[in-house]
Enzyme design. Structure first.
Site, mmCIF file in Angstrom:
data_model
loop_
_atom_site.group_PDB
_atom_site.id
_atom_site.type_symbol
_atom_site.label_atom_id
_atom_site.label_comp_id
_atom_site.label_asym_id
_atom_site.label_seq_id
_atom_site.Cartn_x
_atom_site.Cartn_y
_atom_site.Cartn_z
ATOM 1 N N CYS A 1 0.839 -1.205 0.000
ATOM 2 C CA CYS A 1 0.000 0.000 0.000
ATOM 3 C C CYS A 1 0.877 1.259 0.000
ATOM 4 O O CYS A 1 1.896 1.329 0.683
ATOM 5 C CB CYS A 1 -0.908 -0.007 1.224
ATOM 6 S SG CYS A 1 -2.062 1.371 1.227
ATOM 7 N N CYS B 1 -16.747 -9.273 5.199
ATOM 8 C CA CYS B 1 -16.093 -7.968 4.993
ATOM 9 C C CYS B 1 -14.850 -8.139 4.128
ATOM 10 O O CYS B 1 -13.958 -8.911 4.481
ATOM 11 C CB CYS B 1 -15.655 -7.378 6.327
ATOM 12 S SG CYS B 1 -16.969 -7.222 7.515
ATOM 13 N N CYS C 1 0.339 4.714 7.064
ATOM 14 C CA CYS C 1 -0.329 4.556 8.373
ATOM 15 C C CYS C 1 0.618 3.827 9.349
ATOM 16 O O CYS C 1 1.027 2.689 9.072
ATOM 17 C CB CYS C 1 -1.628 3.782 8.204
ATOM 18 S SG CYS C 1 -2.629 4.418 6.829
ATOM 19 N N ARG D 1 -18.175 -2.898 17.699
ATOM 20 C CA ARG D 1 -17.416 -4.115 17.377
ATOM 21 C C ARG D 1 -16.085 -4.170 18.112
ATOM 22 O O ARG D 1 -15.260 -3.272 17.997
ATOM 23 C CB ARG D 1 -17.177 -4.226 15.874
ATOM 24 C CG ARG D 1 -16.448 -5.518 15.513
ATOM 25 C CD ARG D 1 -16.334 -5.729 14.033
ATOM 26 N NE ARG D 1 -17.640 -5.779 13.418
ATOM 27 C CZ ARG D 1 -17.876 -5.369 12.181
ATOM 28 N NH1 ARG D 1 -16.920 -4.867 11.456
ATOM 29 N NH2 ARG D 1 -19.087 -5.469 11.678
ATOM 30 N N CYS E 1 -19.740 2.050 8.624
ATOM 31 C CA CYS E 1 -18.969 1.348 9.653
ATOM 32 C C CYS E 1 -17.718 2.192 9.867
ATOM 33 O O CYS E 1 -16.883 2.306 8.962
ATOM 34 C CB CYS E 1 -18.615 -0.059 9.178
ATOM 35 S SG CYS E 1 -17.510 -0.939 10.306
ATOM 36 N N CYS F 1 -19.737 -6.140 3.448
ATOM 37 C CA CYS F 1 -19.054 -4.923 3.886
ATOM 38 C C CYS F 1 -17.770 -4.841 3.082
ATOM 39 O O CYS F 1 -17.187 -5.877 2.739
ATOM 40 C CB CYS F 1 -18.742 -5.032 5.383
ATOM 41 S SG CYS F 1 -17.795 -3.626 6.019
ATOM 42 N N CYS G 1 0.136 0.090 10.363
ATOM 43 C CA CYS G 1 -0.313 -0.922 9.401
ATOM 44 C C CYS G 1 0.807 -1.756 8.779
ATOM 45 O O CYS G 1 1.744 -1.219 8.176
ATOM 46 C CB CYS G 1 -1.117 -0.250 8.296
ATOM 47 S SG CYS G 1 -1.855 -1.493 7.189
HETATM 48 N N1 SAM Z 1 -6.785 0.560 3.083
HETATM 49 C C1 SAM Z 1 -8.065 0.829 3.553
HETATM 50 C C2 SAM Z 1 -8.104 1.929 4.596
HETATM 51 O O1 SAM Z 1 -7.088 2.216 5.180
HETATM 52 O O2 SAM Z 1 -9.191 2.461 4.827
HETATM 53 C C3 SAM Z 1 -8.800 -0.386 4.089
HETATM 54 C C4 SAM Z 1 -8.042 -1.419 4.881
HETATM 55 S S1 SAM Z 1 -7.301 -0.853 6.405
HETATM 56 C C5 SAM Z 1 -6.232 -2.189 6.821
HETATM 57 C C6 SAM Z 1 -8.670 -0.929 7.553
HETATM 58 C C7 SAM Z 1 -8.428 -0.580 8.980
HETATM 59 O O3 SAM Z 1 -7.685 -1.589 9.618
HETATM 60 C C8 SAM Z 1 -7.646 0.663 9.294
HETATM 61 O O4 SAM Z 1 -8.381 1.821 9.158
HETATM 62 C C9 SAM Z 1 -7.283 0.415 10.755
HETATM 63 O O5 SAM Z 1 -8.294 0.928 11.602
HETATM 64 C C10 SAM Z 1 -7.249 -1.090 10.859
HETATM 65 N N2 SAM Z 1 -5.882 -1.574 11.141
HETATM 66 C C11 SAM Z 1 -4.872 -1.706 10.277
HETATM 67 N N3 SAM Z 1 -3.768 -2.184 10.890
HETATM 68 C C12 SAM Z 1 -4.092 -2.355 12.198
HETATM 69 C C13 SAM Z 1 -3.378 -2.802 13.339
HETATM 70 N N4 SAM Z 1 -2.095 -3.158 13.275
HETATM 71 N N5 SAM Z 1 -4.030 -2.853 14.512
HETATM 72 C C14 SAM Z 1 -5.320 -2.480 14.604
HETATM 73 N N6 SAM Z 1 -6.048 -2.049 13.555
HETATM 74 C C15 SAM Z 1 -5.450 -1.965 12.372
HETATM 75 FE FE1 SF4 Z 2 -2.900 1.184 3.342
HETATM 76 FE FE2 SF4 Z 2 -2.883 -0.019 5.703
HETATM 77 FE FE3 SF4 Z 2 -3.200 2.601 5.579
HETATM 78 FE FE4 SF4 Z 2 -5.193 0.979 4.704
HETATM 79 S S1 SF4 Z 2 -4.442 1.159 6.811
HETATM 80 S S2 SF4 Z 2 -4.388 2.817 3.699
HETATM 81 S S3 SF4 Z 2 -3.949 -0.719 3.902
HETATM 82 S S4 SF4 Z 2 -1.345 1.452 4.942
#
Ligand code: SAM
Ligand code: SF4
Ligand code: DTB
Length: 334
Positions: free
Chosen positions: A69, A113, A73, A276, A204, A144, A76
């Protein structure tokens, strides 16, 4: 009790009222500061006004496009910028998605989802997701998707395909956002959420705690969710899953009882939402999860995997439900 008895077999989320009171951060901080038993008692009272206290909704997650990606973040494992060992995987085929959804349905999940590691979908990506949504909806499951930021018109395409919910988290309080993510702004999230709402999809939207934030930041996150007008139908509260290689790996873990308090505050301030208990269950243990259910959580991710990290085994969850006298929620009740 009308709110828990849907009339259509699917797609019957609570009517989260547009005239809900506004919550100040101070009022939510005051909830956080209540004696634990008082806070949980109040949350359980609110919960019982709107839901069967012993029913929990089961959603299964599938990563339909993994890793690589472009976003940064800090939590992530799927960001291309961090070395986390996550193997990149191109978008799955509709057949692969349907096979996973059937398995989830057999195990008792009512909602499926689909998550993608995109900043946002390109039109050709969205075309594939549209086909997946139609196929999963055809199995009789709620659907979802969480695909990142949407461009104008994309939410309507998802709605027309039969999508029930769009997940898009604000993740952290607006004034903490830049500490966690630099490749987009909090306002970008709000733009997508508005498009989702306008298209008539169920929203959500939740966040992550345990990222080293203050209690005030947690109260602000909850206030920003609760003051959405209307507030989201579904509110995932994630406890950070710390993945080696991500910038937030090594953050001091949140006191589990503070996590329970966060759930209780979400329940009290968003009485009709599905709250949730999301990421972090595997690390939490049964007793803390039981407290989260007492605090008003009534939805979980069900199945061995979240997107890339682990989640409790189905057998463990079945045993926990048995021990707690919980039952899976009928889709018409969510
Ligand atoms: N890429 C898209 C986005 O960021 O909206 C969708 C997938 S993203 C992985 C969805 C959510 O997963 C993020 O907004 C975050 O809240 C959650 N997430 C990702 N990594 C995480 C982690 N290590 N621990 C807890 N929640 C996490
Ligand atoms: Fe990309 Fe992870 Fe951020 Fe979603 S949460 S935008 S998958 S880096
Ligand atoms: C949400 O709030 N939590 C889920 C779902 N929405 C998409 C994702 C949790 C991801 C945890 C880290 C991983 O497994 O990669």
């Amino acid at each position: 009790m009308d709110t828990i008895m849907g009339t259509s077999p699917l797609n019957e989320a609570a009517d989260v009222s547009a005239d809900a009171p506004r919550w100040t951060v101070a009022a939510i901080e005051a909830l956080f500061e209540l004696p634990f038993n008082d806070l949980l008692f109040r949350a359980q009272q609110v919960h019982r006004e709107h839901f069967n206290p012993n029913a929990v909704q089961l959603s299964t997650l599938l990563s339909i496009k993994t890793g690589g990606c472009s976003e940064d973040c800090g939590y992530c494992p799927q960001s291309a910028r961090y070395h986390t060992g996550v193997e990149n995987q191109d978008t799955l085929s509709v057949d692969e998605v349907v096979a996973a959804a059937k398995l989830a349905r057999e195990k008792g999940a009512t909602r499926f989802c689909m998550g993608a590691a995109w900043r946002g979908p390109k039109q050709r990506d969205l075309d594939k997701v549209v086909a997946m949504v139609k196929a999963v909806r055809g199995l009789g499951m709620e659907t979802c998707a969480t695909l990142g930021m949407l461009k104008p018109g994309q939410a309507a395409q998802l709605r027309d395909a039969g999508l029930d919910y769009y997940n898009h988290n604000i993740d952290t309080a607006a004034d903490n956002y830049a500490n966690i993510i630099s490749t987009r702004e909090y306002g970008d999230r709000i733009d997508t959420l508005e498009q989702v709402r306008e298209a008539g999809l169920h929203v959500c939207c939740g966040g992550i705690v345990g990222m080293g934030e203050t209690r005030r930041a947690r109260a602000t996150l909850i206030a920003q969710l609760a003051n959405m007008d209307p507030y989201p139908e579904s509110v995932p509260i994630n406890n950070l899953v710390q993945v080696p290689g991500t910038p937030l790996h090594g953050t001091e873990a949140l006191d589990p009882l503070e996590f329970v308090r966060t759930i209780a505050c979400a329940r009290i301030t968003m009485p009709k939402a599905m709250v949730r208990l999301s990421a972090g269950r595997q690390e939490m243990g049964d007793a803390v999860q039981a407290l989260c259910f007492l605090a008003g959580a009534n939805s979980i991710f069900y199945g061995e995997k979240l997107l890339t990290t682990g989640n409790p085994d189905v057998d463990n969850d079945r045993a926990l439900f048995e021990r707690l006298g919980l039952q899976p929620m009928n889709p018409s009740a969510s």
